[in-house]
Structures are given as structure tokens and as C-alpha cells.
Write a protein that holds these residues in place. Structure first.
Motif, PDB file in Angstrom:
ATOM      1  N   ASN A   1     -60.006 -57.268   8.817  1.00  0.00           N
ATOM      2  CA  ASN A   1     -60.794 -56.489   8.105  1.00  0.00           C
ATOM      3  C   ASN A   1     -60.342 -55.380   7.462  1.00  0.00           C
ATOM      4  O   ASN A   1     -61.653 -53.978   7.077  1.00  0.00           O
ATOM      5  N   LEU A   2     -58.793 -54.756   7.074  1.00  0.00           N
ATOM      6  CA  LEU A   2     -58.583 -54.014   6.532  1.00  0.00           C
ATOM      7  C   LEU A   2     -59.092 -54.080   5.768  1.00  0.00           C
ATOM      8  O   LEU A   2     -58.210 -54.411   4.342  1.00  0.00           O
ATOM      9  N   ARG A   3     -59.552 -52.936   4.947  1.00  0.00           N
ATOM     10  CA  ARG A   3     -59.689 -53.025   3.116  1.00  0.00           C
ATOM     11  C   ARG A   3     -59.712 -51.037   2.749  1.00  0.00           C
ATOM     12  O   ARG A   3     -59.331 -51.390   1.288  1.00  0.00           O
ATOM     13  N   GLY A   4     -59.020 -50.887   3.523  1.00  0.00           N
ATOM     14  CA  GLY A   4     -58.780 -49.329   3.322  1.00  0.00           C
ATOM     15  C   GLY A   4     -57.551 -48.343   3.478  1.00  0.00           C
ATOM     16  O   GLY A   4     -57.924 -48.229   4.752  1.00  0.00           O
ATOM     17  N   VAL A   5     -56.793 -48.291   2.933  1.00  0.00           N
ATOM     18  CA  VAL A   5     -55.396 -47.290   3.716  1.00  0.00           C
ATOM     19  C   VAL A   5     -55.368 -46.161   3.168  1.00  0.00           C
ATOM     20  O   VAL A   5     -55.053 -46.613   1.787  1.00  0.00           O
ATOM     21  N   ASN A   6     -54.807 -45.018   3.557  1.00  0.00           N
ATOM     22  CA  ASN A   6     -54.503 -43.664   3.038  1.00  0.00           C
ATOM     23  C   ASN A   6     -53.708 -43.248   3.768  1.00  0.00           C
ATOM     24  O   ASN A   6     -53.571 -42.494   4.658  1.00  0.00           O
TER      25      ASN A   6
ATOM     26  N   SER B   1     -50.205 -40.560   4.142  1.00  0.00           N
ATOM     27  CA  SER B   1     -49.422 -39.835   2.905  1.00  0.00           C
ATOM     28  C   SER B   1     -48.857 -38.339   4.498  1.00  0.00           C
ATOM     29  O   SER B   1     -49.656 -37.863   5.566  1.00  0.00           O
ATOM     30  N   GLY B   2     -47.981 -37.447   4.218  1.00  0.00           N
ATOM     31  CA  GLY B   2     -47.349 -36.652   5.173  1.00  0.00           C
ATOM     32  C   GLY B   2     -46.050 -36.425   5.501  1.00  0.00           C
ATOM     33  O   GLY B   2     -45.895 -35.952   4.503  1.00  0.00           O
ATOM     34  N   VAL B   3     -45.605 -36.951   6.811  1.00  0.00           N
ATOM     35  CA  VAL B   3     -44.581 -36.807   7.107  1.00  0.00           C
ATOM     36  C   VAL B   3     -44.163 -38.124   7.691  1.00  0.00           C
ATOM     37  O   VAL B   3     -42.540 -38.268   8.589  1.00  0.00           O
ATOM     38  N   TYR B   4     -44.909 -39.160   6.994  1.00  0.00           N
ATOM     39  CA  TYR B   4     -44.494 -40.517   7.264  1.00  0.00           C
ATOM     40  C   TYR B   4     -42.936 -41.189   6.734  1.00  0.00           C
ATOM     41  O   TYR B   4     -41.877 -40.616   5.719  1.00  0.00           O
ATOM     42  N   THR B   5     -42.025 -42.053   8.186  1.00  0.00           N
ATOM     43  CA  THR B   5     -40.664 -42.210   7.351  1.00  0.00           C
ATOM     44  C   THR B   5     -41.389 -43.940   8.406  1.00  0.00           C
ATOM     45  O   THR B   5     -39.922 -44.257   7.669  1.00  0.00           O
ATOM     46  N   ASP B   6     -41.644 -44.284   8.574  1.00  0.00           N
ATOM     47  CA  ASP B   6     -42.382 -46.002   8.490  1.00  0.00           C
ATOM     48  C   ASP B   6     -43.259 -45.967   8.814  1.00  0.00           C
ATOM     49  O   ASP B   6     -44.318 -45.739   9.727  1.00  0.00           O
ATOM     50  N   ILE B   7     -44.483 -47.010   8.295  1.00  0.00           N
ATOM     51  CA  ILE B   7     -45.046 -47.641   7.745  1.00  0.00           C
ATOM     52  C   ILE B   7     -45.233 -48.828   7.739  1.00  0.00           C
ATOM     53  O   ILE B   7     -44.290 -49.837   6.582  1.00  0.00           O
ATOM     54  N   GLU B   8     -46.092 -49.799   8.868  1.00  0.00           N
ATOM     55  CA  GLU B   8     -46.060 -51.327   8.602  1.00  0.00           C
ATOM     56  C   GLU B   8     -47.548 -51.263   9.031  1.00  0.00           C
ATOM     57  O   GLU B   8     -48.315 -51.766   9.659  1.00  0.00           O
ATOM     58  N   VAL B   9     -48.074 -52.048   7.762  1.00  0.00           N
ATOM     59  CA  VAL B   9     -49.663 -51.897   7.564  1.00  0.00           C
ATOM     60  C   VAL B   9     -49.743 -53.608   6.565  1.00  0.00           C
ATOM     61  O   VAL B   9     -49.198 -53.617   6.033  1.00  0.00           O
ATOM     62  N   GLN B  10     -50.798 -53.789   6.959  1.00  0.00           N
ATOM     63  CA  GLN B  10     -51.401 -55.173   5.728  1.00  0.00           C
ATOM     64  C   GLN B  10     -53.091 -55.572   5.446  1.00  0.00           C
ATOM     65  O   GLN B  10     -53.575 -55.467   6.743  1.00  0.00           O
ATOM     66  N   PRO B  11     -53.022 -55.089   4.695  1.00  0.00           N
ATOM     67  CA  PRO B  11     -54.592 -54.861   3.990  1.00  0.00           C
ATOM     68  C   PRO B  11     -55.596 -56.410   3.275  1.00  0.00           C
ATOM     69  O   PRO B  11     -54.078 -57.107   4.169  1.00  0.00           O
ATOM     70  N   ARG B  12     -56.153 -56.342   4.359  1.00  0.00           N
ATOM     71  CA  ARG B  12     -56.752 -58.041   4.367  1.00  0.00           C
ATOM     72  C   ARG B  12     -55.847 -59.371   2.545  1.00  0.00           C
ATOM     73  O   ARG B  12     -56.447 -60.626   3.212  1.00  0.00           O
TER      74      ARG B  12
ATOM     75  N   GLU C   1     -59.093 -51.739  -1.522  1.00  0.00           N
ATOM     76  CA  GLU C   1     -60.140 -52.442  -2.556  1.00  0.00           C
ATOM     77  C   GLU C   1     -60.860 -52.191  -3.060  1.00  0.00           C
ATOM     78  O   GLU C   1     -61.832 -50.932  -3.157  1.00  0.00           O
ATOM     79  N   SER C   2     -61.826 -52.754  -4.523  1.00  0.00           N
ATOM     80  CA  SER C   2     -62.637 -52.341  -5.238  1.00  0.00           C
ATOM     81  C   SER C   2     -64.192 -52.337  -4.391  1.00  0.00           C
ATOM     82  O   SER C   2     -64.075 -53.164  -3.394  1.00  0.00           O
ATOM     83  N   GLY C   3     -64.739 -51.375  -4.980  1.00  0.00           N
ATOM     84  CA  GLY C   3     -65.990 -50.917  -3.999  1.00  0.00           C
ATOM     85  C   GLY C   3     -66.095 -50.078  -2.791  1.00  0.00           C
ATOM     86  O   GLY C   3     -66.640 -49.606  -1.948  1.00  0.00           O
ATOM     87  N   THR C   4     -64.687 -49.696  -2.677  1.00  0.00           N
ATOM     88  CA  THR C   4     -64.264 -48.718  -1.220  1.00  0.00           C
ATOM     89  C   THR C   4     -64.253 -47.669  -2.394  1.00  0.00           C
ATOM     90  O   THR C   4     -64.163 -47.379  -3.184  1.00  0.00           O
TER      91      THR C   4
ATOM     92  N   GLU D   1     -63.352 -48.622  -8.724  1.00  0.00           N
ATOM     93  CA  GLU D   1     -63.922 -49.353  -8.850  1.00  0.00           C
ATOM     94  C   GLU D   1     -63.826 -51.103  -9.355  1.00  0.00           C
ATOM     95  O   GLU D   1     -63.642 -51.790  -9.049  1.00  0.00           O
ATOM     96  N   ASN D   2     -61.740 -50.668  -9.012  1.00  0.00           N
ATOM     97  CA  ASN D   2     -60.846 -51.385  -9.206  1.00  0.00           C
ATOM     98  C   ASN D   2     -60.037 -51.406  -7.945  1.00  0.00           C
ATOM     99  O   ASN D   2     -59.501 -50.811  -7.404  1.00  0.00           O
TER     100      ASN D   2
END
Length: 331
Positions: free
Chosen positions: A182-187, A189-200, A222-225, A230-231
Motif C-alpha cells: 500500500n506504499l503510495r508516497g515516498v520522500n 532526501s538528506g544524506v542517503y547513500t543507499d535507498i531500496e523501496v518499491q511503491p505499490r 501517486e496522483s491524489g497524494t 494531481e499527477n
């Protein structure tokens, strides 16, 4: 009279055993909580484990840091404490459903003292270490109002997670959220060197890392978040000096630091690795790093910053291997 008592006792024991056999409450729901709340075992275990974590070199654990933020003595006895979550009550139906952790920004949500509710909406807890709530009922992780010492976020296998919004935390270099349907939004940033995520809506994960001294970011909504508007929107970014490009599957994917995506990608933001300065990172650079590491090439004859891809302060075999893995498309 004695026979009637034995019969009553037998019927009572049968009823208890039947309830234990068929009710999902037994063995799956933990009674450790505050007040009349109750949570699943995994929620209880993860909260307690997180609060037991050492808080860096402060001499405290996270649970004691929580107590200090509440204005209490630095004491933590291993008890469950959900005060830094906006919890969602379960259903009182039979069998009852457990409460869920809901969302958190590491702010103390509410404190009961002597039956009186005291609110501390603006008290952000400066937690330390890894925020590992994988498999729990967490629904959203938001950016705290002040900085924390969280170093990694692990939220994989969280069925109810819909938002991962964790920005500008000066010690958080890793974030992971896989198998979250159900992951619909990801934000991030900062000092990340390793990101591993999967939106739905993505068919495969977004895997981002770095080579050299720089950071990466990922924004998706996602749109609506609130993030998407809107997109539907999705973009990755690289931040740092000497950016050489994004490499994916063994070759350069984009020379631009920021680009949009609509599905998963495995990519490395490179800030080092072009040792021979020919404008690209190839196996020739890996060989050059290896020759310097074993002493065949004089260290002073190569660009040290370009060869020290792991930012360890030395040029070693791990640097050569990292460059070779990049060229072979292995993250």
C-alpha cells in the motif's frame, strides 16, 4: 454435591481449552500495552527492541531518552510504550482486532499520568540507531520536527505502510521499504547513500546507491497524494561535487543529476571511479585501482579522490572491486 462441582469444573476447563484452540487472540495478540490497548506480538517486540537500543555514546538507551524528553528520570525497564505513535484503536468485536501503531514523527503523542491525559505535541524525541519496524502495523513515517540520530530506516513487509517521508536527518544514510503493498508516497532526501523501496504501482524496486562522496534522493507520489498532487510523479536525484553520472546495468544511464522515473530502477550515482579521466567508468579504471592497491602503480601518479570510491581514506582492493561491480551491473 461433589459430583456436580467436578462436572462444573470439567465443563469450565473444556470451555477454556476450546477458546484457546479457536480464538486468534491466544498466542497472536500481546497484552503488553498501556491501559486497555493491546497489540500484535510483532508490534510489541519491535517497539521494545527499539527502545532498548543504545543511544549512541550518551550512556542511555532510546527508552531512557524517551523518558528524559517526557521530563521524567532516565529510567527504562523494558516495558512497552506507544507514546511516540499516533495509534489506531482496534475493533472491540469478538474476536477483537488489535490496535495498530499508525503513524509517527517521533513526537510524544500523549501521556497518561494518574488518569489524566497530558499532551506534548511539540516534543520530538531524539532517537538513535536503526528504526527497524519491518513487519509491523506502522502506517506512516513522517519527518520529525527536529533532527534525530536515526541511522537507518527498515520498513519492509509492512502491509499498512502508505507513506515514507523522512527528510534531512543528518545521520540517516539508508532506507528500505520492500513488499509494502500500500506504499503510495515516498520522500527521501538528506544524506542517503543507499535507498531500496518499491511503491505499490511499480513492477520492481527502486535501488539507489553511491560511488564516491555524494548522496541520493527519491521522491514519489501517486496522483491524489500530497507528494504527487494531481499527477503521479517520481524522480531520483544525486547531490555532491564531481558528479560523473548515473550508471545502471554496467553503463551510463543518465548524465543528469536528476531524472524522472515511472517504474523501478537499479542505479548508482557516481562521484568517483573515472581514474584514467577518459569520461567514463570502465574495467580499465578497476584495473588501475587494483594496481594502485597492490603497489604496482605509485599512489601519487593517480587521482586519489577518484580511486578512493568507498571514501575510506585509502586506495584498496575494495575500491577496485566496487568499480568492477559497477561495470558489471552488480549493485
Amino acid at each position: 454435591m461433589f459430583l456436580k462441582s467436578k462436572r462444573f469444573l470439567s465443563l469450565f476447563l473444556c470451555a477454556v481449552l476450546t477458546l484457546a484452540a479457536f480464538s486468534p487472540v491466544f498466542g497472536e495478540i500481546s497484552s503488553e500495552s498501556t491501559g486497555t490497548k493491546f497489540y500484535s506480538d510483532i508490534d510489541t517486540e519491535k517497539v521494545i527492541a527499539f527502545l532498548q537500543q543504545p543511544a549512541g555514546d550518551t550512556g542511555y538507551c532510546n527508552g531512557e531518552i524517551l523518558s528524559i524528553t517526557r521530563g521524567l528520570p532516565p529510567v527504562y525497564n523494558g516495558e512497552f510504550n506507544d507514546s511516540f505513535f499516533s495509534c489506531v484503536p482496534g475493533s472491540p468485536s469478538y474476536p477483537p482486532t488489535p490496535d495498530t501503531l499508525g503513524s509517527t514523527r517521533f513526537e510524544i503523542q500523549g501521556i497518561y499520568e494518574d488518569g489524566i491525559l497530558h499532551w506534548y505535541w511539540y516534543d520530538t524525541v531524539d532517537f538513535y540507531g536503526e528504526f527497524d519496524f519491518s513487519g509491523t502495523t506502522i502506517a506512516a513515517l513522517g519527518t520529525p520536527g527536529t533532527r534525530t540520530h536515526i541511522s537507518k530506516v527498515e520498513l519492509s513487509n509492512c502491509e499498512g505502510l502508505w507513506l515514507l517521508d523522512f527528510l534531512n536527518q543528518p545521520y540517516c544514510t539508508q532506507a528500505r521499504a520492500l513488499n509494502c503493498p500500500n506504499l503510495r508516497g515516498v520522500n527521501l532526501s538528506g544524506v542517503y547513500t543507499d535507498i531500496e523501496v518499491q511503491p505499490r504501482l511499480f513492477s520492481r524496486p527502486v535501488r539507489l546507491n553511491t560511488l564516491g562522496s555524494g548522496t541520493v534522493s527519491f521522491v514519489y507520489g501517486e496522483s491524489g497524494t500530497e507528494i504527487g498532487g494531481e499527477n503521479e510523479t517520481g524522480s531520483v536525484g544525486a547531490q555532491g561535487e564531481n558528479f560523473l553520472g548515473w550508471y545502471s546495468e554496467g553503463s551510463i544511464h543518465s548524465a543528469e543529476a536528476d531524472f524522472e522515473i515511472t517504474d523501478g530502477i537499479s542505479a548508482t550515482a557516481c562521484f568517483a571511479g573515472d581514474i584514467n579521466a577518459d569520461g567514463s567508468i570502465t574495467m580499465q579504471d578497476a584495473i588501475a585501482a587494483l594496481r594502485a592497491a597492490v603497489g604496482v602503480t605509485d599512489m601519487n601518479s593517480i587521482d586519489f579522490a577518484m580511486a578512493d570510491v568507498d571514501c575510506s581514506g585509502n586506495i584498496g582492493i575494495p575500491d577496485a572491486l566496487a568499480i568492477a561491480r559497477l561495470c558489471m551491473g552488480v549493485l
